[in-house]
Design an enzyme around this catalytic site. Structure first.
Site, mmCIF file in Angstrom:
data_model
loop_
_atom_site.group_PDB
_atom_site.id
_atom_site.type_symbol
_atom_site.label_atom_id
_atom_site.label_comp_id
_atom_site.label_asym_id
_atom_site.label_seq_id
_atom_site.Cartn_x
_atom_site.Cartn_y
_atom_site.Cartn_z
ATOM 1 N N ASN A 1 16.333 22.716 52.313
ATOM 2 C CA ASN A 1 17.550 21.998 53.525
ATOM 3 C C ASN A 1 18.653 22.492 52.121
ATOM 4 O OD1 ASN A 1 18.013 19.535 52.211
ATOM 5 N ND2 ASN A 1 15.878 19.460 52.063
ATOM 6 N N ASP B 1 9.512 17.454 54.443
ATOM 7 C CA ASP B 1 8.492 16.846 55.088
ATOM 8 C C ASP B 1 7.549 17.349 54.596
ATOM 9 O OD1 ASP B 1 9.861 14.459 55.635
ATOM 10 O OD2 ASP B 1 9.920 16.044 57.394
ATOM 11 N N LYS C 1 4.005 35.720 42.100
ATOM 12 C CA LYS C 1 4.896 36.507 43.461
ATOM 13 C C LYS C 1 4.213 37.594 44.039
ATOM 14 C CE LYS C 1 9.222 39.401 43.915
ATOM 15 N NZ LYS C 1 9.523 40.661 43.474
ATOM 16 N N LYS D 1 13.217 4.836 62.386
ATOM 17 C CA LYS D 1 12.603 5.220 60.951
ATOM 18 C C LYS D 1 13.150 3.823 60.453
ATOM 19 C CE LYS D 1 13.576 9.094 61.179
ATOM 20 N NZ LYS D 1 14.649 10.859 61.186
ATOM 21 N N LYS E 1 9.935 2.702 58.310
ATOM 22 C CA LYS E 1 9.498 1.883 56.332
ATOM 23 C C LYS E 1 10.231 0.642 56.184
ATOM 24 C CE LYS E 1 11.017 6.815 57.086
ATOM 25 N NZ LYS E 1 11.209 8.539 56.587
#
Ligand code: CTP
Length: 398
Positions: A210, A279, A289, A337, A341
């Site tokens: 990301n 995630d 490869k 959250k 959590k």
């Protein structure tokens, strides 16, 4: 606002070969928004011309106690009053001896006598001189008197000797000045920070990741270290240098980050989970490869462990902070959250907003607390966000 923004810093330069490095210190301080004045000894002026410092600082260099500035001010008194901090670099054996023994016979030593703000002394000299009983005794004396003394680097010195005595690099000196200017209110606390992106391999040459730059997490680690904490960082791959005096555990995947965070969580008083964790990971990572043999391809993913949730379930007395990077419905998502959590605080930001998110030097965050309180913060530099966050955490753990 950065720690050095609008601060007045006086650099005292005494006569050593490292005097040229003080020019770079001046530039660095200015880059961070400080205004700089320079005091030199006569010997220092033999190494670097005062004109260099004058041209760069925009102020005449102070070198002679009996001289008055054109403005009529008595500079060793007025600069001492105005300075937010002082750096003496390089500090020679002679200058160290004078300050330690209360001798004021030149502009710099006289000025130091009048200073009430923090002074960072950066010794630089030949190794034998540095290790001499006189210099060591004087440095002990300076530390006992409340001066901040920086240890010189070891290496090859200008005199050809190898050993301790080298003036540390200017970025390090400026960094340590920022620590000197920070409160030590996290002293005795152990902080564990996770930062950066995770990388999930597809085959030996490709991966899923990301846009996290790691900047927010690194700024938090740095700010916590400045404020006296013992800081450990579990970091994904970033292009950032690890902040000074922060120990770093390098990881790539979410699974590695999970293992490192769980292994280190019991030793922490405060855990701040900034990392952007993937995630999902690739179910069957190809050993070789992957070749482009078909027109389309499907990669099967499986869920990664939720690291923060696991810490939330296992935590004892740790203050646990999570981050929620959202593109919409910040409040609902962040609060969900926070609860699921078992967090004490969650830092929410809308990553698509201007001045926020991945790669940016600024961030606009909203802090949601387990007790239901909410703090909306303006757009701030990530270093200022880090300090604001630490202020809020401290207010809740003390
Ligand atoms: N987090 C984590 N482990 C994961 C996913 C997220 O520890 N596998 C942590 C992040 O470090 C962050 C917080 O959980 O502190 C929220 O991460 P975020 O990506 O915003 O949310 P998710 O819980 O992954 O939920 P979603 O992706 O559905 O928004």
């Amino acid at each position: 606002m950065g720690l050095l923004q609008n601060k007045l810093i006086v650099i005292g330069v005494s006569g050593g070969i490292a005097a040229y490095k003080s020019v770079e210190i001046l530039r660095q301080l200015q880059k961070e928004g400080a205004s700089v004045r320079v005091i030199m000894t006569r010997n220092a002026a033999a190494f670097v011309g005062p004109l260099t410092f004058e041209a760069l600082s925009g102020y005449s260099v102070y070198m002679d106690v009996v001289e008055k500035d054109v403005s009529g001010e008595i500079r060793h008194i007025s600069w001492a009053d105005k300075a937010d901090a002082v750096i003496i670099a390089p500090a020679t054996a002679n200058m160290i001896g004078k300050i330690a023994n209360g001798i004021a016979d030149d502009a710099l030593s006289t000025f130091i006598m009048a200073v009430r703000t923090p002074v960072l002394i950066c010794p630089a000299m030949n190794s034998n001189m540095y290790e001499s009983r006189a210099v060591q005794r004087n440095l002990d004396c300076l530390e006992a008197d409340g001066f901040h003394v920086l240890e010189p680097d070891s290496g090859e010195l200008a005199c050809g000797v190898t050993g301790p005595g080298r003036l540390p690099d200017p970025p390090f000196i400026v960094d340590r000045l920022k620590k000197v200017l920070s409160p030590s209110d996290l002293k005795g606390k152990r902080v564990l920070v996770s930062a950066g992106p995770t990388i999930e391999p597809i085959d030996p040459v490709r991966y899923i990741s990301n846009h996290s730059s790691g900047k927010m997490g690194y700024e938090i680690a740095r700010a916590a270290e400045y404020r006296g904490a013992e800081v450990k960082m579990v970091t994904g791959k970033t292009s950032l240098p690890v902040p000074f005096n922060v120990s770093a555990v390098n990881v790539l995947s979410a699974a590695e980050m999970y293992e490192a965070m769980i292994r280190n969580m019991d030793d922490a008083d405060i855990i701040i989970k900034v990392a952007a964790v993937a995630d999902y990971r690739v179910k069957d990572v190809a050993e070789h490869k992957i070749k482009k043999t078909s027109d389309d391809m499907i990669i099967k993913l499986e869920k990664n462990p939720d690291i923060l949730k696991a810490i939330g379930e296992k935590k004892k007395n740790q203050f646990l902070v999570g981050f929620a990077a959202e593109t919409r419905d910040l409040r609902e998502n962040a609060l969900a959250k926070l609860k699921s959590k078992n967090l004490d605080m969650i830092v929410g930001n809308v990553v698509s907003e201007e001045g926020s998110g991945f790669g940016s030097d600024t961030n606009r965050v909203t802090l949601f607390y387990a007790d239901g309180n909410i703090d909306h913060m303006p757009v701030m530099g990530k270093d200022a966000v880090a300090n604001a966050l630490i202020d809020r955490i401290l207010a809740r753990i003390i």
